[in-house]
Motif scaffolding. Sequence first.
Motif, mmCIF file in Angstrom:
data_model
loop_
_atom_site.group_PDB
_atom_site.id
_atom_site.type_symbol
_atom_site.label_atom_id
_atom_site.label_comp_id
_atom_site.label_asym_id
_atom_site.label_seq_id
_atom_site.Cartn_x
_atom_site.Cartn_y
_atom_site.Cartn_z
ATOM 1 N N MET A 28 0.812 -1.209 0.000
ATOM 2 C CA MET A 28 0.000 0.000 0.000
ATOM 3 C C MET A 28 0.850 1.265 0.000
ATOM 4 S SD MET A 28 -2.854 -1.142 2.826
ATOM 5 C CE MET A 28 -3.436 0.542 3.035
ATOM 6 N N ASP A 29 1.806 1.350 0.949
ATOM 7 C CA ASP A 29 2.508 2.633 1.113
ATOM 8 C C ASP A 29 3.975 2.506 1.525
ATOM 9 O OD1 ASP A 29 2.304 1.806 3.742
ATOM 10 O OD2 ASP A 29 0.868 3.342 4.334
ATOM 11 N N PHE A 30 4.528 1.292 1.510
ATOM 12 C CA PHE A 30 5.916 1.043 1.919
ATOM 13 C C PHE A 30 6.175 1.431 3.373
ATOM 14 C CE2 PHE A 30 6.444 1.022 -2.674
ATOM 15 C CZ PHE A 30 7.303 -0.057 -2.855
ATOM 16 N N GLY A 31 5.128 1.584 4.164
ATOM 17 C CA GLY A 31 5.312 1.888 5.581
ATOM 18 C C GLY A 31 5.150 3.368 5.880
ATOM 19 N N LEU A 32 4.903 3.654 7.163
ATOM 20 C CA LEU A 32 4.729 5.036 7.608
ATOM 21 C C LEU A 32 6.024 5.834 7.500
ATOM 22 C CD1 LEU A 32 2.698 4.711 10.934
ATOM 23 C CD2 LEU A 32 1.908 5.724 8.805
ATOM 24 N N SER A 33 5.869 7.145 7.451
ATOM 25 C CA SER A 33 7.031 8.032 7.596
ATOM 26 C C SER A 33 7.664 7.778 8.959
ATOM 27 C CB SER A 33 6.579 9.493 7.493
ATOM 28 O OG SER A 33 7.583 10.353 7.981
ATOM 29 N N ASN A 34 8.993 7.726 8.997
ATOM 30 C CA ASN A 34 9.638 7.474 10.292
ATOM 31 C C ASN A 34 9.722 8.726 11.165
ATOM 32 O OD1 ASN A 34 11.605 8.777 8.815
ATOM 33 N ND2 ASN A 34 13.032 7.049 8.782
ATOM 34 N N ILE A 35 9.374 9.902 10.631
ATOM 35 C CA ILE A 35 9.429 11.129 11.439
ATOM 36 C C ILE A 35 8.367 11.118 12.536
ATOM 37 C CG2 ILE A 35 9.260 13.644 11.396
ATOM 38 C CD1 ILE A 35 10.437 13.563 8.572
ATOM 39 N N PRO A 36 7.064 10.933 12.229
ATOM 40 C CA PRO A 36 6.097 10.874 13.325
ATOM 41 C C PRO A 36 6.320 9.685 14.262
ATOM 42 C CG PRO A 36 5.043 10.321 11.234
ATOM 43 C CD PRO A 36 6.389 10.863 10.908
ATOM 44 N N GLN A 37 6.819 8.570 13.739
ATOM 45 C CA GLN A 37 7.111 7.432 14.607
ATOM 46 C C GLN A 37 8.228 7.761 15.583
ATOM 47 O OE1 GLN A 37 6.781 3.318 12.724
ATOM 48 N NE2 GLN A 37 7.232 4.552 10.912
ATOM 49 N N TRP A 38 9.218 8.488 15.103
ATOM 50 C CA TRP A 38 10.338 8.910 15.941
ATOM 51 C C TRP A 38 9.847 9.861 17.038
ATOM 52 C CZ3 TRP A 38 12.454 13.801 16.660
ATOM 53 C CH2 TRP A 38 13.725 13.860 17.237
ATOM 54 N N ILE A 39 8.971 10.808 16.673
ATOM 55 C CA ILE A 39 8.409 11.732 17.660
ATOM 56 C C ILE A 39 7.593 10.955 18.692
ATOM 57 C CG2 ILE A 39 6.764 13.620 17.999
ATOM 58 C CD1 ILE A 39 7.547 14.619 15.188
ATOM 59 N N ALA A 40 6.749 10.032 18.223
ATOM 60 C CA ALA A 40 5.905 9.256 19.130
ATOM 61 C C ALA A 40 6.749 8.435 20.102
ATOM 62 C CB ALA A 40 4.982 8.339 18.326
ATOM 63 N N ASN A 41 7.838 7.886 19.628
ATOM 64 C CA ASN A 41 8.705 7.097 20.497
ATOM 65 C C ASN A 41 9.231 7.937 21.658
ATOM 66 O OD1 ASN A 41 10.445 4.796 21.244
ATOM 67 N ND2 ASN A 41 12.103 6.146 20.544
ATOM 68 N N HIS A 42 9.779 9.127 21.359
ATOM 69 C CA HIS A 42 10.283 10.000 22.421
ATOM 70 C C HIS A 42 9.137 10.482 23.317
ATOM 71 C CE1 HIS A 42 14.536 10.329 21.459
ATOM 72 N NE2 HIS A 42 14.227 10.414 20.175
ATOM 73 N N PHE A 43 8.003 10.766 22.731
ATOM 74 C CA PHE A 43 6.848 11.266 23.483
ATOM 75 C C PHE A 43 6.417 10.252 24.544
ATOM 76 C CE2 PHE A 43 2.216 11.950 23.933
ATOM 77 C CZ PHE A 43 2.223 13.286 24.300
ATOM 78 N N ILE A 44 6.400 8.969 24.164
ATOM 79 C CA ILE A 44 5.985 7.927 25.099
ATOM 80 C C ILE A 44 7.120 7.586 26.065
ATOM 81 C CG2 ILE A 44 5.169 5.547 25.316
ATOM 82 C CD1 ILE A 44 3.983 5.858 22.481
ATOM 83 N N LYS A 45 8.313 7.405 25.531
ATOM 84 C CA LYS A 45 9.454 6.920 26.320
ATOM 85 C C LYS A 45 9.850 7.883 27.425
ATOM 86 C CE LYS A 45 13.831 4.540 25.532
ATOM 87 N NZ LYS A 45 14.795 4.105 24.486
ATOM 88 N N GLU A 46 9.710 9.180 27.169
ATOM 89 C CA GLU A 46 10.142 10.182 28.144
ATOM 90 C C GLU A 46 9.034 10.594 29.113
ATOM 91 O OE1 GLU A 46 12.149 13.434 26.201
ATOM 92 O OE2 GLU A 46 13.288 12.067 24.914
ATOM 93 N N GLY A 47 7.910 9.877 29.092
ATOM 94 C CA GLY A 47 6.854 10.107 30.068
ATOM 95 C C GLY A 47 5.850 11.181 29.706
ATOM 96 N N HIS A 48 5.985 11.754 28.519
ATOM 97 C CA HIS A 48 5.046 12.813 28.128
ATOM 98 C C HIS A 48 3.626 12.276 27.926
ATOM 99 C CE1 HIS A 48 8.311 15.648 27.759
ATOM 100 N NE2 HIS A 48 8.950 14.850 26.917
#
Length: 478
Positions: free
Chosen positions: A351-371
């Motif tokens: 379908m799309d070769f996967g999501l953009s890694n930019i929002p995934q990268w933001i989401a990872n830090h957002f969750i990992k750092e307790g935000h």
Amino acid sequence: MWKPDRSRKTPIYQQIADYMEHRISFGEFPPGSLLPSERKLADELRVNRSTVVAAYEELRSLGILVSSKGSGTLVTNYNKGNAASLTPNWKEYVNGGNFLPNLPFIRRIREELRKKTDMIDFASGELSPDLFPNEVVRELLQKHPFQEQLGYDDPQGYSQLRETLVSFLEHHLHIHSTESSILITSGSQQSLYLILQCLLNPGDAVAIEDPSYCYSLPMFQSAGLRLFRLPLDEHGIDPKELIALYRKHKIRMIFLNPNFQNPTGHVMPLDRKLKLLEIASELGIPIVEDDTFTLTAFDGNPPPTLKSLDKNNNVLYVGSLSKIASSGLRIGWLIAPQTVISRLTDARQQMDFGLSNIPQWIANHFIKEGHLDRQIQFLREELVKKRDEFIRGFDDILADELTYSLPQGGLTFWCKINSAVDDFKLIEEATKRGVIFVPGSVYGSSKGCIRLSFARPQFEEILPGLRQLALALEACRK
């Protein structure tokens, strides 16, 4: 004079387009004729101008009309075989295809919200802008300069985000998973779409709640599935109903939203959840748990998910950041057996070769750092304030008009209108007064119910919006 028939299933704009095409074909408006302005025709037909705009756009796509600034909208010489012979029959193409359009009510609501930015929005199942963590995301981008490669990433999803989700879901919801059993998607609807397209076949029978958010999604019908409903009471579905439904229709899959169900807000109690899992396991039926709202539990104690109670790997678990943090990040996840994840990942790559890694990268830090933890706590507090303001408005303004269920989580009220009212007329009267909502019939419910979002409107809009809704109800009874 002709008027559109609001009782028909054909959208109003399409009725107007067909009506105008009929008049043109019979020579009432010969080639070169100037048609009434969009505003004038809207006044004559007593519809919104945006509806006439859509009708004219339909006729332009067929080569019947042409519009230019300063000249208005003119009939082409298509009758003489010039323009029409060079223009594809876009109406035929649009009416074809396997993927069905949204329900007319849904299209109407979105059209109104797009055209009228000052509309008080009780319809959208989305957070208001002041509840999004915009400042936190900006700080993350400044604190952690993006250093990942900008090529195609793993179609299963950014591996660090999947690792972070494993820890987060285990800590907060007691869901045990592994990085390899998670697929990152663009949200709950993409997860559902992949399940429908890859794990089911046209003609398969599936069970959904009644009423259900799934009923409002044309992708179920587009997949050629047969939908059978499990009626809800104040405690969700009765698991025993599944047995009879399976025996009669050979149900292949169940789609449920057991915690703060959309649209009713009901929570399935623990004994029913355990019984449902037992029955589904005995019958060998997978359960798709769309878990959008569990973490919004206003008392801070999220009810157990089906996935956390599942001992036999029967549950496909769908989650998302859209309703608790940011719909704009487009981050969701699907937890399933690795063989299923592999199959869906392959389809997703096509379908799309996967999501953009930019929002995934933001989401990872957002969750990992307790935000995300802090966002959820903030969200609960703010949603309770808005919910309570709605309750005040119900009691002061609509006490004799509505009966409602008190939500203990989620984003919406499910209300029953105490007197008989036509859905179409109520929507018309409400939009005239600058407020919009979702009729219960969108979710498969019988007429007379409405869903009102307390998450989307600003706090100061709630009481004025309820006053306008009261006036709309009064107008419908005249």
